[in-house]
Design an enzyme around this catalytic site. Structure first.
Site, mmCIF file in Angstrom:
data_model
loop_
_atom_site.group_PDB
_atom_site.id
_atom_site.type_symbol
_atom_site.label_atom_id
_atom_site.label_comp_id
_atom_site.label_asym_id
_atom_site.label_seq_id
_atom_site.Cartn_x
_atom_site.Cartn_y
_atom_site.Cartn_z
ATOM 1 N N GLY A 162 -2.123 27.458 21.174
ATOM 2 C CA GLY A 162 -1.484 26.196 20.802
ATOM 3 C C GLY A 162 -0.020 26.444 20.528
ATOM 4 O O GLY A 162 0.372 26.718 19.397
ATOM 5 N N LEU A 163 0.783 26.391 21.595
ATOM 6 C CA LEU A 163 2.191 26.777 21.456
ATOM 7 C C LEU A 163 3.116 25.576 21.268
ATOM 8 O O LEU A 163 4.164 25.476 21.903
ATOM 9 C CB LEU A 163 2.622 27.621 22.660
ATOM 10 C CG LEU A 163 1.809 28.907 22.870
ATOM 11 C CD1 LEU A 163 2.264 29.640 24.135
ATOM 12 C CD2 LEU A 163 1.935 29.835 21.662
ATOM 13 N N SER A 204 0.671 24.476 5.521
ATOM 14 C CA SER A 204 1.633 23.415 5.217
ATOM 15 C C SER A 204 3.056 23.926 5.276
ATOM 16 O O SER A 204 3.326 25.088 4.993
ATOM 17 C CB SER A 204 1.360 22.850 3.824
ATOM 18 O OG SER A 204 2.319 21.854 3.535
ATOM 19 N N LYS A 218 -6.344 21.635 1.734
ATOM 20 C CA LYS A 218 -5.207 21.105 2.516
ATOM 21 C C LYS A 218 -5.286 19.578 2.617
ATOM 22 O O LYS A 218 -4.269 18.880 2.560
ATOM 23 C CB LYS A 218 -5.171 21.733 3.913
ATOM 24 C CG LYS A 218 -4.044 21.190 4.819
ATOM 25 C CD LYS A 218 -2.681 21.467 4.234
ATOM 26 C CE LYS A 218 -1.457 20.968 4.953
ATOM 27 N NZ LYS A 218 -1.425 20.069 6.014
ATOM 28 N N HIS A 229 -4.035 18.312 -0.563
ATOM 29 C CA HIS A 229 -2.568 18.506 -0.539
ATOM 30 C C HIS A 229 -1.925 17.314 0.162
ATOM 31 O O HIS A 229 -0.960 16.728 -0.315
ATOM 32 C CB HIS A 229 -2.244 19.818 0.195
ATOM 33 C CG HIS A 229 -0.809 19.953 0.610
ATOM 34 N ND1 HIS A 229 -0.276 19.268 1.688
ATOM 35 C CD2 HIS A 229 0.219 20.679 0.089
ATOM 36 C CE1 HIS A 229 0.998 19.573 1.807
ATOM 37 N NE2 HIS A 229 1.327 20.426 0.854
ATOM 38 N N ASN A 230 -2.469 16.948 1.308
ATOM 39 C CA ASN A 230 -1.880 15.851 2.068
ATOM 40 C C ASN A 230 -2.051 14.508 1.350
ATOM 41 O O ASN A 230 -1.166 13.659 1.402
ATOM 42 C CB ASN A 230 -2.500 15.779 3.470
ATOM 43 C CG ASN A 230 -1.910 16.837 4.388
ATOM 44 O OD1 ASN A 230 -1.430 17.871 3.930
ATOM 45 N ND2 ASN A 230 -1.956 16.599 5.682
ATOM 46 N N GLU A 235 0.559 14.426 -1.063
ATOM 47 C CA GLU A 235 1.801 14.193 -0.291
ATOM 48 C C GLU A 235 1.996 12.687 -0.024
ATOM 49 O O GLU A 235 3.093 12.149 -0.218
ATOM 50 C CB GLU A 235 1.676 14.985 1.028
ATOM 51 C CG GLU A 235 2.757 14.780 2.055
ATOM 52 C CD GLU A 235 2.403 15.521 3.365
ATOM 53 O OE1 GLU A 235 2.235 16.753 3.336
ATOM 54 O OE2 GLU A 235 2.287 14.858 4.411
ATOM 55 N N ARG A 292 0.598 2.172 3.536
ATOM 56 C CA ARG A 292 0.901 2.395 4.963
ATOM 57 C C ARG A 292 0.189 1.342 5.802
ATOM 58 O O ARG A 292 0.737 0.825 6.779
ATOM 59 C CB ARG A 292 0.475 3.800 5.399
ATOM 60 C CG ARG A 292 1.327 4.876 4.771
ATOM 61 C CD ARG A 292 1.145 6.211 5.472
ATOM 62 N NE ARG A 292 1.709 7.300 4.684
ATOM 63 C CZ ARG A 292 1.850 8.539 5.111
ATOM 64 N NH1 ARG A 292 1.461 8.876 6.321
ATOM 65 N NH2 ARG A 292 2.376 9.476 4.332
ATOM 66 N N ARG A 340 -24.547 -6.559 -14.865
ATOM 67 C CA ARG A 340 -25.490 -5.936 -13.924
ATOM 68 C C ARG A 340 -26.917 -6.083 -14.430
ATOM 69 O O ARG A 340 -27.861 -6.315 -13.671
ATOM 70 C CB ARG A 340 -25.158 -4.446 -13.732
ATOM 71 C CG ARG A 340 -23.836 -4.184 -13.027
ATOM 72 C CD ARG A 340 -23.536 -2.692 -12.927
ATOM 73 N NE ARG A 340 -24.471 -1.989 -12.083
ATOM 74 C CZ ARG A 340 -25.315 -1.065 -12.489
ATOM 75 N NH1 ARG A 340 -25.334 -0.717 -13.777
ATOM 76 N NH2 ARG A 340 -26.128 -0.482 -11.644
#
Ligand code: 6PG
Length: 471
Positions: free
Chosen positions: A12-13, A128, A182, A185-186, A189, A287, A445
């Site tokens: 994956g370059l 990250s 991760k 983390h996001n 973020e 968003r 309830r």
């Protein structure tokens, strides 16, 4: 045929993959890269240093020393499975495959089971820091088999960001924990970014500040307690002009938020685990609302609100806003860490939260000075109920809450939406309230569904006949 001489291989370059390989080569490792896209292979071949750019996956695999250490840095989702389908028939028992993308943690578990069936190891490694981080030192969140991790540890530690001399990478545990950490983390973020967007809105529309003034305010905030990567880049964004028009680029950007899914997954999983992370939820929702641009433009002609002005002394008010931002940052991290704490029990991750705070201090997108305070808090008490009740953090939120209330109240009056800052305060107020009105919900309830309730004055499960006659 290629000699097996390379220490580490990467599939994956894209910019990140390329940069990570250059970073490894800088640290003296002999590395190989491969991509299905031969254009990208060419780019790598033209880089300086001892990097092998393989044109076929067979050459790539054969070029690696055993046990092979192969990292995938491809877009999360089906592509990871496609690459694995090509790769697995070529690798041998004991080889280590690492997924460095933002993969969904349950996909990682499935892939680990599949790889282990064939005697391969599969590590899920959250990475990250973006392209720049990959080049200069990212923060890495690895999870999976410990023995396999130990084999790649030297290379990961060498290329990771450093705080002092400590690398921003540590073994987090078995299974999918690396991807889970991760993901959270996001989520954090998303929350921090939305908080900064709200502060910008208060400055721009509420206080009528120019972009230069706002840039200066963020620069100033980045000097002290709020010092962080996100505040730093935010300040810089306000100073960039569009070459073509001479206008500020920021003013030309369409206000439609895009997302790849990690924030949404954080919210979805928090709902499953039953942990409240309202700031992250509302950042995802902010968003989503923004994406309905056309509808918003139409609605702006129909729906009315107050004049979006906060008539206050700018200088003093920016200080209040800074405190509201600091308060909201602390509460957002607290929510994310709380999710990790409970998810660790749910998924048997046995996660060390001090270790997480430690590797988030550098390299990653949410790196910030306050992470060191969090690390210390967890070092002092690994079972801390919530970051907010650590004495040092409590002092800070107790002190900044007043300004947060003022900013929220003024923004409500001015019709400026502050979903995330507002959610932080509501979370704080709920969390610090010993008796919430949930007794009424429980009564309701029980009234309509005989769902029963517990009592304050005695143990057991109770039901009341609420008086059908009166309905
Ligand atoms: C990082 C970033 C990185 C990526 C986000 C963007 O830690 O380096 O978080 O992973 O930029 O996935 O996410 P959205 O496209 O969903 O905003």
């Amino acid at each position: 045929m290629q000699e097996p001489i390379y220490d580490f291989g990467l599939i994956g370059l894209g910019t990140m993959g390329n940069n990570l390989l250059l970073n490894m080569a800088d640290h003296g490792f002999e590395v190989a890269g491969y991509d299905k896209d031969l254009e990208k292979v060419k780019v790598l071949a033209n880089e300086k240093g001892d990097i092998y750019a393989a044109e076929t996956i067979e050459d790539f695999v054969n070029s690696l020393e055993k046990p092979r250490k192969i990292m995938l840095l491809v877009p999360a989702g089906k592509i990871v499975d496609y690459v694995l389908a090509d790769l697995l028939p070529l690798v041998d028992e004991g080889d280590i495959i690492m997924d460095g993308g933002n993969s969904y943690f349950k996909d990682t578990e499935r892939r680990q089971t599949e790889c282990e069936k064939h005697g391969h190891y599969f590590l899920g490694i959250g990475i990250s820091g973006g392209a720049e981080g990959a080049r200069r030192g990212p923060s890495m969140m690895p999870g999976g088999n410990k023995k396999a991790y130990d084999k790649v540890k030297p290379i990961l530690e060498a290329v990771a960001a450093k705080v002092g001399k400590q690398p921003c990478v540590t073994y987090l545990g078995e299974g999918s924990v690396g991807n889970y950490v991760k993901m959270v983390h996001n989520g954090i973020e998303y929350g921090l970014m939305q908080i900064l967007a709200e502060a910008y809105d208060v400055m721009k529309r509420g206080l009528g500040m120019t972009n230069d003034e706002i840039g200066d305010a963020f620069t100033d905030w980045n000097e002290k307690e709020l010092q962080s990567f996100l505040v730093e880049i935010t300040a810089r964004i306000f100073r960039v002009e569009d070459q073509e028009t001479g206008k500020d680029v920021l003013d030309l950007i369409l206000d439609k938020g895009k997302q790849k899914g990690t924030g949404k997954w954080t919210s979805q999983d928090a709902l499953d685990v039953g942990v409240p992370i309202p700031t992250i939820d509302l950042a995802v929702i902010a968003r989503a609302i923004s994406a309905f641009k056309q509808d918003r433009v139409a609605a702006s002609e129909i729906l009315t609100g107050p004049e979006t002005v906060i008539k206050k002394d700018k200088k003093a008010y920016i200080r209040r806003l800074k405190n509201a931002t600091l308060f909201s940052f602390l509460v957002t991290y607290a929510q994310g860490m709380d999710l990790l704490k409970h998810a660790s029990v749910e998924y048997k991750y046995n996660l060390d939260l001090e270790g997480v705070a430690k590797i988030w201090r550098g390299g990653c997108i949410i790196r910030a000075k306050m992470l060191e305070d969090f690390r210390r808090a967890y070092k002092k008490d690994a079972d801390l109920a919530n970051l907010l009740v650590d004495a040092g953090i409590a002092k800070k939120v107790n002190k900044t809450q007043k300004d947060t209330r003022t900013v929220i109240a003024d923004s409500v009056k001015a019709g400026i939406p502050l979903p995330c800052i507002g959610a932080c305060l509501a979370y704080f107020d709920s969390y610090r309230t010993a008796r919430l009105p949930m007794n009424l919900t429980q009564a309701q309830r029980d009234f309509f569904g005989s769902h029963t309730y517990e009592r304050l004055d005695k143990e057991g499960i109770f039901h009341t006949e609420w008086g059908e006659k009166n309905v």
